[in-house]
Enzyme design. Structure first.
Site, PDB file in Angstrom:
ATOM      1  N   GLN A  77       0.800  -1.220   0.000  1.00 23.71           N
ATOM      2  CA  GLN A  77       0.000   0.000   0.000  1.00 23.71           C
ATOM      3  C   GLN A  77       0.839   1.280   0.000  1.00 23.71           C
ATOM      4  O   GLN A  77       0.333   2.341  -0.364  1.00 23.71           O
ATOM      5  CB  GLN A  77      -0.964  -0.017   1.191  1.00 23.71           C
ATOM      6  CG  GLN A  77      -1.975  -1.160   1.097  1.00 23.71           C
ATOM      7  CD  GLN A  77      -2.933  -1.214   2.263  1.00 23.71           C
ATOM      8  OE1 GLN A  77      -2.630  -1.841   3.270  1.00 23.71           O
ATOM      9  NE2 GLN A  77      -4.078  -0.560   2.150  1.00 23.71           N
ATOM     10  N   TYR A 367     -13.129  -1.855  12.851  1.00 28.64           N
ATOM     11  CA  TYR A 367     -13.526  -0.621  12.172  1.00 28.64           C
ATOM     12  C   TYR A 367     -14.992  -0.271  12.371  1.00 28.64           C
ATOM     13  O   TYR A 367     -15.352   0.892  12.466  1.00 28.64           O
ATOM     14  CB  TYR A 367     -13.300  -0.741  10.663  1.00 28.64           C
ATOM     15  CG  TYR A 367     -11.855  -0.663  10.240  1.00 28.64           C
ATOM     16  CD1 TYR A 367     -11.068  -1.812  10.165  1.00 28.64           C
ATOM     17  CD2 TYR A 367     -11.277   0.555   9.903  1.00 28.64           C
ATOM     18  CE1 TYR A 367      -9.747  -1.753   9.764  1.00 28.64           C
ATOM     19  CE2 TYR A 367      -9.953   0.633   9.496  1.00 28.64           C
ATOM     20  CZ  TYR A 367      -9.197  -0.511   9.432  1.00 28.64           C
ATOM     21  OH  TYR A 367      -7.889  -0.440   9.043  1.00 28.64           O
ATOM     22  N   GLU A 433      -5.452  -2.150  14.093  1.00 33.30           N
ATOM     23  CA  GLU A 433      -6.035  -1.197  13.139  1.00 33.30           C
ATOM     24  C   GLU A 433      -7.377  -0.702  13.645  1.00 33.30           C
ATOM     25  O   GLU A 433      -8.176  -1.471  14.183  1.00 33.30           O
ATOM     26  CB  GLU A 433      -6.261  -1.832  11.753  1.00 33.30           C
ATOM     27  CG  GLU A 433      -5.015  -2.064  10.954  1.00 33.30           C
ATOM     28  CD  GLU A 433      -5.303  -2.692   9.590  1.00 33.30           C
ATOM     29  OE1 GLU A 433      -6.365  -2.418   8.996  1.00 33.30           O
ATOM     30  OE2 GLU A 433      -4.446  -3.474   9.126  1.00 33.30           O
TER      31      GLU A 433
END
Ligand code: GBH
Length: 532
Positions: A77, A367, A433
């Site tokens: 990425q 998330y 994350e």
């Protein structure tokens, strides 16, 4: 600042009671007497008590010393330099070059953020955020051009050495994800993760990383989100029809075995000499029942077990092996579909034992949240979707972000962490994350609200509920190639200007917010007070 609320409360009482006395006692009581009057004293007691009982003391929301704040990225990425100095071809190089139409903006990671050339600059950005941890991944084909360990690309070793040394020079703890989706194409041609030999290849690749970086890197994660790369076609590292209930389970099986084998090798051959901790990163969108019905509650619990328990249960549960519900459902469905044996492979008793407990911490990517509804059983096709047998819904009331799959539901974080505490005996968790996307632009107050909301929920989970979370890592340090969404969805605290030849990085408002959190360990009392 911390005691603002009780003090304000006292001030109101004092003023109110003094005013009352001054009026009702016809000026016989002067103001000094008033301050010490019995009524005031009672008011004080009441005030403090009420604050304590209602948990209202406005002690700032702080994470204790030692709680880690960090940021994360992944090799494909950000690095670019896709064909430089001996690097081999990954499945993402091939996919983006040969089928660009599969990427939303037809882009690729050939150049990405150019991080291969910007080690010093990137570490400076991390340093400026004031965080103490940087999670990044190693590109397997940069180290081993065709994935196999007989031929090491020295330039790959040099590059990650530079990254690690620069981080350590700046007092930032390096944390390495060994595999974050950029599988060497050569290994995919051999079946990718559906090939049982992949576990051995992963062990040999990991060994090279421990040999070269283990003296300085003490936090290791084997895999990033097996659910994603085992279930979504194109992410899979095998030609995997979306949601296949055959190849996905094969992939998962080999990944879990590989994880266990890497951990045991690390534990036996490296940890005694060089120390360090190892975990696996699993993604967990919270699954909330759509209604109070027993069916929906069971559906949500089933979905949790199929999407998270699939990878967590064999490693983190007391019993080991796949979640019992997954075993029984897939066994039964396979039989009904005419398979001679279950589509979900079985671990040998030795493997169950080897895999159980093979982690020092659980890396959690969290998330968002989904509502889960029971649906009528459909067993026509051998898909994992039919095995889970639920409908997942995004509540329209939840605030949206730049990614259609990601809505803002901070309370789901606390529920996730409490579920993990209960299911796996309060494991040590590193949040690897959490983050949200916007479009380009520096004014990202929505991102600040997102992080702030999720950190408050995390704080409740840790300090109210006793969940064992040791750190929080924001995704991502900077905008980057967001897989099939290309550069259209931006997760960065720093914006990357893809039009500029230097790929200029500029801090967003959220970078300022996160810097204050990382440096003080505390959340601001109010976002409105933030000087941005
Ligand atoms: C993580 O995945 C990844 O670890 C990270 O690399 C990624 O950049 C980050 O989150 C943000 O997405 O293209 O519509 O099919 C999170 C889980 C799984 C969410 C794949 C997006 C694809 C949606 N991701 N999913 S779509």
């Amino acid at each position: 600042m911390g005691n603002r609320r009780p003090l304000t409360c006292l001030w109101y009482y004092k003023t109110a009671f003094c005013a009352y006395h001054l009026v009702t006692s016809h000026n016989t009581m002067n103001s000094t007497m008033c301050q010490f009057s019995g009524v005031f004293f009672l008011a004080l007691l009441y005030c403090v008590n009420a604050s304590v009982l209602n948990n209202e003391i406005d002690s700032p929301v702080c994470f204790k010393d030692g709680f880690l704040f960090g940021v994360a990225t992944a090799a494909y990425q950000i690095e670019g330099a896709w064909n430089v100095s001996g690097k081999g071809v990954s499945i993402w190089d091939k996919l983006t070059h040969e089928e660009p139409e599969k990427i939303f903006d037809h882009s690729n990671g050939d150049i990405a953020d150019g991080s291969y050339y910007k080690v010093k600059e990137d570490v400076r950005l991390i340093k400026e955020l004031g965080v103490s941890l940087y999670r990044f991944s190693v590109s397997w084909p940069r180290i081993l051009p065709n994935g196999l360990s007989y031929k090491i690309n020295e330039d790959g070793i040099r590059y990650y050495n530079e990254v690690i040394d620069e981080l350590i020079r700046n007092n930032i703890t390096p944390a390495i994800t060994i595999f974050h989706w950029d599988l060497p194409q050569y290994l995919r041609d051999m079946g990718g993760w559906t090939n049982a030999l992949m576990a051995d290849f992963m062990v040999e690749y990991s060994r090279i990383l421990f040999e070269n970086f283990g003296d300085r890197v003490k936090i290791w994660m084997t895999f990033n989100e097996p659910l994603t790369f085992c279930q979504l076609s194109d992410y899979a590292g095998a030609d995997n029809p979306e949601g296949s209930g055959i190849k996905s389970y094969l992939c998962g099986h080999n990944v879990i075995r590989a994880h266990g084998m890497v951990y045991r090798m690390f534990e036996e051959e490296y940890r005694p000499k060089i120390g360090g901790e190892m975990g696996i990163v699993i993604s967990y969108a919270w699954e909330e029942p759509y209604s109070d019905s027993e069916e929906d509650k069971a559906a949500a619990e089933r979905a949790r077990n199929f999407q998270f328990g699939w990878f967590a249960h064999p490693i983190f549960s007391e019993a080991g092996d796949y979640p019992p519900i997954m075993r029984s459902v897939v066994d039964k469905n396979s039989k009904e579909q005419g398979f001679p044996s279950s589509r979900l492979p079985s671990f040998t008793p030795g493997e169950v034992k080897m895999i159980k407990g093979s982690a020092d911490f659980l890396g959690l990517n969290h998330y968002t949240t989904r509502l889960v509804q029971q649906v009528p059983k459909n067993n026509s096709n051998p898909t994992s979707e039919n095995d889970i047998n639920v409908k997942q819904i995004i509540d329209e009331k939840w605030p949206k972000t730049g990614s259609s799959w990601l809505s803002v539901v901070p309370w789901g974080f606390r529920k996730t962490l409490n579920w993990l505490k209960l299911a796996y005996n309060n494991p040590k968790i590193l949040v690897t994350e959490n983050g949200m996307s916007t479009g380009p632009g520096l004014d990202d107050k929505k991102r600040i609200e997102y992080i702030d909301g999720y950190l408050r929920s995390l704080h409740d989970a840790v300090y109210e509920d006793g969940c064992n979370v040791v750190g929080y890592t924001y995704w991502s340090l900077m905008d980057n190639f967001e897989w099939k969404r290309g550069y259209s969805e931006r997760f960065g605290l720093y914006e990357v200007d893809y039009e500029s030849p230097n790929l200029t990085r500029t801090p967003r408002l959220s970078a300022k917010y996160y810097t204050s959190v990382a440096k003080t360990g505390c959340l601001p009392d109010s976002l409105a007070d933030l000087e941005l």
